[in-house]
Design a protein around this motif. Structure first.
Motif, PDB file in Angstrom:
ATOM      1  N   LYS A  29       0.834  -1.206   0.000  1.00  0.00           N
ATOM      2  CA  LYS A  29       0.000   0.000   0.000  1.00  0.00           C
ATOM      3  C   LYS A  29       0.867   1.253   0.000  1.00  0.00           C
ATOM      4  O   LYS A  29       0.611   2.196  -0.752  1.00  0.00           O
ATOM      5  CB  LYS A  29      -0.920  -0.005   1.223  1.00  0.00           C
ATOM      6  N   ALA A  87       2.398   1.768  -3.392  1.00  0.00           N
ATOM      7  CA  ALA A  87       1.420   2.276  -4.361  1.00  0.00           C
ATOM      8  C   ALA A  87       1.121   3.751  -4.098  1.00  0.00           C
ATOM      9  O   ALA A  87       1.039   4.553  -5.025  1.00  0.00           O
ATOM     10  CB  ALA A  87       0.134   1.465  -4.277  1.00  0.00           C
ATOM     11  N   GLU A  88       0.985   4.118  -2.827  1.00  0.00           N
ATOM     12  CA  GLU A  88       0.724   5.516  -2.498  1.00  0.00           C
ATOM     13  C   GLU A  88       1.894   6.397  -2.923  1.00  0.00           C
ATOM     14  O   GLU A  88       1.695   7.492  -3.455  1.00  0.00           O
ATOM     15  CB  GLU A  88       0.459   5.663  -0.995  1.00  0.00           C
ATOM     16  N   PHE A 127       4.002   5.790  -5.325  1.00  0.00           N
ATOM     17  CA  PHE A 127       4.033   5.822  -6.799  1.00  0.00           C
ATOM     18  C   PHE A 127       3.016   6.817  -7.344  1.00  0.00           C
ATOM     19  O   PHE A 127       3.321   7.579  -8.249  1.00  0.00           O
ATOM     20  CB  PHE A 127       3.735   4.418  -7.340  1.00  0.00           C
ATOM     21  N   PHE A 128       1.821   6.834  -6.786  1.00  0.00           N
ATOM     22  CA  PHE A 128       0.761   7.676  -7.328  1.00  0.00           C
ATOM     23  C   PHE A 128       0.835   9.115  -6.839  1.00  0.00           C
ATOM     24  O   PHE A 128       0.134   9.969  -7.347  1.00  0.00           O
ATOM     25  CB  PHE A 128      -0.614   7.071  -7.042  1.00  0.00           C
ATOM     26  N   LYS A 129       1.682   9.394  -5.841  1.00  0.00           N
ATOM     27  CA  LYS A 129       1.845  10.774  -5.380  1.00  0.00           C
ATOM     28  C   LYS A 129       2.803  11.553  -6.281  1.00  0.00           C
ATOM     29  O   LYS A 129       2.898  12.741  -6.171  1.00  0.00           O
ATOM     30  CB  LYS A 129       2.362  10.797  -3.951  1.00  0.00           C
ATOM     31  N   ARG A 130       3.500  10.866  -7.150  1.00  0.00           N
ATOM     32  CA  ARG A 130       4.480  11.526  -8.032  1.00  0.00           C
ATOM     33  C   ARG A 130       3.816  12.428  -9.001  1.00  0.00           C
ATOM     34  O   ARG A 130       2.833  12.407  -9.522  1.00  0.00           O
ATOM     35  CB  ARG A 130       5.287  10.485  -8.799  1.00  0.00           C
TER      36      ARG A 130
END
Length: 60
Positions: free
Chosen positions: A51, A54-55, A57-60
């Motif tokens: 988790k 993934a968090e 990675f997607f905050k970039r």
């Protein structure tokens, strides 16, 4: 829709009757439960790592 989709995911677990168990059986049962707790904690740790990855990675 499948009939399985309508059933609850978690089925209620019945508790073991501890009265007929000897002291040794109770100690073995505790060890079994402690092993299951450790296994569950490891699964939580793995899922938290995924988790967080993934968090990040997607905050970039």
């Amino acid at each position: 829709m499948d009939a399985d989709d309508l059933e609850p995911r978690k089925k209620p677990q019945t508790q073991r009757n501890l009265d007929p168990m000897s002291i040794e059986e109770l100690k073995d049962y505790i060890l079994e439960l402690q092993g299951e707790i450790a296994r569950t904690q490891e699964a939580i740790t793995r899922k938290q790592a995924v988790k967080m990855g993934a968090e990040a990675f997607f905050k970039r």
